[in-house]
Design a protein around this motif. Structure first.
Motif, PDB file in Angstrom:
ATOM      1  N   HIS A  13      44.170  22.603  -9.668  1.00  0.00           N
ATOM      2  CA  HIS A  13      44.115  24.010  -9.238  1.00  0.00           C
ATOM      3  C   HIS A  13      43.490  24.175  -7.848  1.00  0.00           C
ATOM      4  O   HIS A  13      43.153  25.295  -7.454  1.00  0.00           O
ATOM      5  CB  HIS A  13      43.331  24.835 -10.262  1.00  0.00           C
ATOM      6  CG  HIS A  13      44.040  24.991 -11.568  1.00  0.00           C
ATOM      7  ND1 HIS A  13      44.072  23.993 -12.525  1.00  0.00           N
ATOM      8  CD2 HIS A  13      44.763  26.023 -12.091  1.00  0.00           C
ATOM      9  CE1 HIS A  13      44.769  24.413 -13.572  1.00  0.00           C
ATOM     10  NE2 HIS A  13      45.210  25.632 -13.335  1.00  0.00           N
ATOM     11  N   LYS A  14      43.367  23.092  -7.131  1.00  0.00           N
ATOM     12  CA  LYS A  14      42.705  23.110  -5.815  1.00  0.00           C
ATOM     13  C   LYS A  14      43.389  24.068  -4.846  1.00  0.00           C
ATOM     14  O   LYS A  14      42.733  24.913  -4.212  1.00  0.00           O
ATOM     15  CB  LYS A  14      42.687  21.693  -5.247  1.00  0.00           C
ATOM     16  CG  LYS A  14      42.207  21.552  -3.820  1.00  0.00           C
ATOM     17  CD  LYS A  14      42.250  20.092  -3.398  1.00  0.00           C
ATOM     18  CE  LYS A  14      41.954  19.912  -1.925  1.00  0.00           C
ATOM     19  NZ  LYS A  14      41.985  18.459  -1.548  1.00  0.00           N
ATOM     20  N   LEU A 127      34.129  30.904 -10.136  1.00  0.00           N
ATOM     21  CA  LEU A 127      35.151  31.469 -11.013  1.00  0.00           C
ATOM     22  C   LEU A 127      36.076  30.382 -11.545  1.00  0.00           C
ATOM     23  O   LEU A 127      36.444  30.376 -12.730  1.00  0.00           O
ATOM     24  CB  LEU A 127      35.953  32.528 -10.253  1.00  0.00           C
ATOM     25  CG  LEU A 127      37.094  33.195 -11.023  1.00  0.00           C
ATOM     26  CD1 LEU A 127      36.555  33.974 -12.225  1.00  0.00           C
ATOM     27  CD2 LEU A 127      37.895  34.124 -10.098  1.00  0.00           C
ATOM     28  N   TYR A 128      36.440  29.438 -10.686  1.00  0.00           N
ATOM     29  CA  TYR A 128      37.315  28.348 -11.119  1.00  0.00           C
ATOM     30  C   TYR A 128      36.602  27.387 -12.059  1.00  0.00           C
ATOM     31  O   TYR A 128      37.245  26.768 -12.929  1.00  0.00           O
ATOM     32  CB  TYR A 128      37.910  27.634  -9.905  1.00  0.00           C
ATOM     33  CG  TYR A 128      39.204  28.282  -9.467  1.00  0.00           C
ATOM     34  CD1 TYR A 128      40.426  27.687  -9.719  1.00  0.00           C
ATOM     35  CD2 TYR A 128      39.194  29.531  -8.850  1.00  0.00           C
ATOM     36  CE1 TYR A 128      41.615  28.305  -9.348  1.00  0.00           C
ATOM     37  CE2 TYR A 128      40.365  30.160  -8.477  1.00  0.00           C
ATOM     38  CZ  TYR A 128      41.579  29.545  -8.723  1.00  0.00           C
ATOM     39  OH  TYR A 128      42.757  30.163  -8.374  1.00  0.00           O
ATOM     40  N   ALA A 129      35.295  27.244 -11.920  1.00  0.00           N
ATOM     41  CA  ALA A 129      34.532  26.462 -12.898  1.00  0.00           C
ATOM     42  C   ALA A 129      34.642  27.099 -14.281  1.00  0.00           C
ATOM     43  O   ALA A 129      34.848  26.419 -15.295  1.00  0.00           O
ATOM     44  CB  ALA A 129      33.073  26.368 -12.462  1.00  0.00           C
ATOM     45  N   ALA A 446      33.720  26.327   5.419  1.00  0.00           N
ATOM     46  CA  ALA A 446      33.308  25.546   4.262  1.00  0.00           C
ATOM     47  C   ALA A 446      34.174  24.293   4.226  1.00  0.00           C
ATOM     48  O   ALA A 446      35.362  24.339   4.568  1.00  0.00           O
ATOM     49  CB  ALA A 446      33.483  26.341   2.969  1.00  0.00           C
ATOM     50  N   VAL A 447      33.577  23.176   3.848  1.00  0.00           N
ATOM     51  CA  VAL A 447      34.338  21.941   3.690  1.00  0.00           C
ATOM     52  C   VAL A 447      35.104  22.029   2.371  1.00  0.00           C
ATOM     53  O   VAL A 447      34.514  22.277   1.317  1.00  0.00           O
ATOM     54  CB  VAL A 447      33.406  20.714   3.695  1.00  0.00           C
ATOM     55  CG1 VAL A 447      34.197  19.428   3.459  1.00  0.00           C
ATOM     56  CG2 VAL A 447      32.646  20.641   5.020  1.00  0.00           C
ATOM     57  N   VAL A 448      36.412  21.830   2.439  1.00  0.00           N
ATOM     58  CA  VAL A 448      37.258  22.009   1.260  1.00  0.00           C
ATOM     59  C   VAL A 448      36.791  21.147   0.093  1.00  0.00           C
ATOM     60  O   VAL A 448      36.639  21.624  -1.040  1.00  0.00           O
ATOM     61  CB  VAL A 448      38.733  21.705   1.601  1.00  0.00           C
ATOM     62  CG1 VAL A 448      39.577  21.662   0.321  1.00  0.00           C
ATOM     63  CG2 VAL A 448      39.275  22.750   2.572  1.00  0.00           C
ATOM     64  N   GLU A 449      36.533  19.871   0.353  1.00  0.00           N
ATOM     65  CA  GLU A 449      36.142  18.969  -0.741  1.00  0.00           C
ATOM     66  C   GLU A 449      34.781  19.342  -1.325  1.00  0.00           C
ATOM     67  O   GLU A 449      34.508  19.074  -2.491  1.00  0.00           O
ATOM     68  CB  GLU A 449      36.149  17.515  -0.268  1.00  0.00           C
ATOM     69  CG  GLU A 449      37.548  16.936  -0.124  1.00  0.00           C
ATOM     70  CD  GLU A 449      38.405  17.153  -1.385  1.00  0.00           C
ATOM     71  OE1 GLU A 449      37.916  16.851  -2.499  1.00  0.00           O
ATOM     72  OE2 GLU A 449      39.546  17.614  -1.248  1.00  0.00           O
ATOM     73  N   GLU A 450      33.926  19.975  -0.524  1.00  0.00           N
ATOM     74  CA  GLU A 450      32.630  20.421  -1.047  1.00  0.00           C
ATOM     75  C   GLU A 450      32.817  21.589  -2.003  1.00  0.00           C
ATOM     76  O   GLU A 450      32.116  21.698  -3.016  1.00  0.00           O
ATOM     77  CB  GLU A 450      31.685  20.779   0.097  1.00  0.00           C
ATOM     78  CG  GLU A 450      31.244  19.564   0.894  1.00  0.00           C
ATOM     79  CD  GLU A 450      30.250  19.888   1.994  1.00  0.00           C
ATOM     80  OE1 GLU A 450      29.804  21.054   2.077  1.00  0.00           O
ATOM     81  OE2 GLU A 450      29.917  18.981   2.779  1.00  0.00           O
ATOM     82  N   LEU A 451      33.761  22.475  -1.706  1.00  0.00           N
ATOM     83  CA  LEU A 451      34.061  23.568  -2.628  1.00  0.00           C
ATOM     84  C   LEU A 451      34.682  23.025  -3.917  1.00  0.00           C
ATOM     85  O   LEU A 451      34.374  23.500  -5.012  1.00  0.00           O
ATOM     86  CB  LEU A 451      35.016  24.565  -1.978  1.00  0.00           C
ATOM     87  CG  LEU A 451      34.438  25.421  -0.844  1.00  0.00           C
ATOM     88  CD1 LEU A 451      35.538  26.238  -0.187  1.00  0.00           C
ATOM     89  CD2 LEU A 451      33.335  26.343  -1.360  1.00  0.00           C
ATOM     90  N   VAL A 452      35.531  22.032  -3.777  1.00  0.00           N
ATOM     91  CA  VAL A 452      36.183  21.437  -4.949  1.00  0.00           C
ATOM     92  C   VAL A 452      35.157  20.767  -5.851  1.00  0.00           C
ATOM     93  O   VAL A 452      35.130  20.988  -7.068  1.00  0.00           O
ATOM     94  CB  VAL A 452      37.268  20.434  -4.508  1.00  0.00           C
ATOM     95  CG1 VAL A 452      37.786  19.631  -5.708  1.00  0.00           C
ATOM     96  CG2 VAL A 452      38.415  21.159  -3.824  1.00  0.00           C
ATOM     97  N   VAL A 453      34.294  19.943  -5.274  1.00  0.00           N
ATOM     98  CA  VAL A 453      33.286  19.257  -6.097  1.00  0.00           C
ATOM     99  C   VAL A 453      32.277  20.261  -6.653  1.00  0.00           C
ATOM    100  O   VAL A 453      31.751  20.076  -7.754  1.00  0.00           O
ATOM    101  CB  VAL A 453      32.590  18.123  -5.313  1.00  0.00           C
ATOM    102  CG1 VAL A 453      31.551  18.663  -4.328  1.00  0.00           C
ATOM    103  CG2 VAL A 453      31.928  17.127  -6.264  1.00  0.00           C
ATOM    104  N   SER A 454      32.031  21.353  -5.927  1.00  0.00           N
ATOM    105  CA  SER A 454      31.141  22.399  -6.438  1.00  0.00           C
ATOM    106  C   SER A 454      31.709  22.997  -7.718  1.00  0.00           C
ATOM    107  O   SER A 454      30.984  23.208  -8.695  1.00  0.00           O
ATOM    108  CB  SER A 454      30.954  23.501  -5.398  1.00  0.00           C
ATOM    109  OG  SER A 454      30.254  23.029  -4.269  1.00  0.00           O
TER     110      SER A 454
END
Length: 467
Positions: A13-14, A127-129, A446-454
């Motif tokens: 869902h990235k 929200l995605y979490a 924002a770094v995309v991968e940081e949002l994803v791992v968050s």
């Protein structure tokens, strides 16, 4: 438990998550004048409406608290965890190069735009979490609530409105700082001061100075109008002063008057050393000009002596201090308006755990009074600290370590977050410790991968705390 499933879900869902972040970041949600039903203006109202519609479309139960705050609930059980994020932003400011402030773009592994890191990106990651936990049908015995505020940048009156009718959850984190866990936040003194004097018609003089954007933003660009000085002199002084201040000075002649624009580097007021304050740089320049001696010039000279250019620790005010847990006191001179008969100014000071009203507030008040200024503050915001050995903190750190492979630890920050006044509240994410995402500055990202791992970490925390 459920780590593999969570990782696969968020990765799948990235792109959708990034599109939802852009959807919110296209809305200019800085605080605007009140309109009926819109306590913080149409921008904040639109952002909240859009975010709640987004959450409802994903099957969540939502609630709107008079357009101050919106909430998203994972289930109807007792709430164990609140995630406290905000949808309002600081003004766009000057100096954007990567994109226009409210035209978010994804490039080079980053998402650029106002609000991408502070705090719409982290809000959507949260929200995605919740989506991951819900769609994966992971069984929970407790609820998690995402709280979406709209006035964090201008005093958090939204959250005061919310907590007037709702109680705190046993645990709260705000994705509005940095990983690993920020369990200590400095106190604060937003020093508001004034001075008055008899006007003077003597030339050369300062005609107008109205500088700064917000109290918690180090000004990156400010202007003043002077009269009665030749352009050659203005430019000569600018060349000389720039060597000391590292500020660029632009001069535009308008008849007998000149508009002087000082261009430095904006920053968040919690880290003033990362910017170059155009306001103090402008004062430094103006006081080097051959202005006619008058009460206005005398008071500005005294003011610059109290908060000189480059002093980001309050040394001249006599309040420089620090401790091992929360670090040094910081000070940013952020707002100033000068007329022919008086001035009004505000500075933003972030104060460590060792600070109190006696060694900060009273010292500043006396120093300013001695120089003819009136400090109007009667209190200051106390520091905030949560026990690093609590099970809550340990759970957050374990999730962080599990998804990043990094060592988790507790940190201190100068910026006060939504959780500052909550008994068991901490800041948790959504950027890595080394990332400078230009929060409150131009080209915020924002770094995309940081949002994803968050999103993955937040989902794991939900499972670990609410199962």
């Amino acid at each position: 438990m459920y780590k593999k499933e969570i990782e696969e879900y968020i990765e799948a869902h990235k792109q959708e998550m990034l599109e939802d972040i852009c959807r919110l970041c296209r809305i200019n949600s800085e605080k605007m004048p009140y309109k009926e039903g819109m306590p913080f203006g149409p921008g904040a109202f639109e952002a909240l409406t859009e975010a709640l519609a987004m959450a409802e479309s994903y099957g969540f139960s939502i609630n709107n608290y008079d357009n101050y705050v919106g909430t998203v609930d994972l289930n109807d059980k007792d709430t164990q965890l609140d995630i406290l994020a905000h949808l309002d932003v600081v003004p766009a400011g000057e100096g954007w190069k990567e994109t226009e402030p409210f035209e978010p773009v994804v490039k080079n592994g980053k998402i650029f735009g106002r609000g991408t890191s502070d705090d719409k990106g982290p809000a959507v990651a949260s929200l995605y979490a919740m989506r991951a936990v819900k769609d994966l049908q992971i069984p929970l015995s407790k609820n998690v609530r995402l709280i979406l505020g709209t006035d964090e940048e201008c005093g958090s009156s939204d959250i005061a409105h919310y907590y007037a009718v709702e109680k705190e959850a046993p645990m709260t984190f705000s994705p509005d700082g940095a990983f690993p866990v920020v369990n200590t936040e400095k106190g604060g003194l937003n020093g508001h001061f004034t001075a008055e004097w008899e006007p003077s018609d003597k030339l050369p003089k300062i005609v107008e100075l109205d500088a700064g954007i917000k109290v918690n933003v180090v000004p990156g660009k400010v202007s003043a109008v002077v009269a009665g000085i030749e352009e050659t002199i203005l430019r000569k002084v600018a060349d000389e002063v720039e060597v000391t201040t590292k500020i660029r000075y632009e001069i535009k002649m308008e008849g007998e008057r000149a508009v002087i624009t000082a261009i430095g580097k904006g920053a968040h007021a919690s880290t003033p050393e990362e910017g170059n304050n155009a306001l103090t740089g402008l004062l430094y320049y103006l006081l080097k000009l051959p202005l006619a001696e008058c009460p206005q010039v005398t008071m500005l000279r005294r003011l610059h002596d109290l908060i000189p250019h480059g002093d980001t620790k309050g040394k001249a005010l006599g309040i420089a201090m620090g401790d091992e847990i929360s670090g040094d006191l910081t000070l940013a001179f952020s707002l100033l308006k000068v007329t022919d008969s008086g001035l009004e100014g505000t500075f933003d000071s972030r104060c460590p755990i060792c600070s109190n009203e006696e060694n900060v507030l009273q010292v500043v008040k006396k120093r300013m009074k001695d120089q003819g200024f009136t400090l109007h503050n009667d209190s200051m915001r106390p520091p905030h600290h949560v026990d690093p050995d609590s099970e809550f903190i340990k759970t957050l750190l374990n999730a962080y370590e599990g998804y990043t492979g990094r060592k988790g630890e507790c940190l201190s920050m100068g910026g006060g977050t939504y959780v500052h006044d909550l008994k068991n509240g901490v800041a948790f994410g959504a950027s890595m410790p080394e990332t400078d995402n230009r929060m409150h500055g131009a080209d915020e990202f924002a770094v995309v991968e940081e949002l994803v791992v968050s999103a993955k970490i937040f989902a794991q925390v939900i499972v670990d705390l609410c199962s």
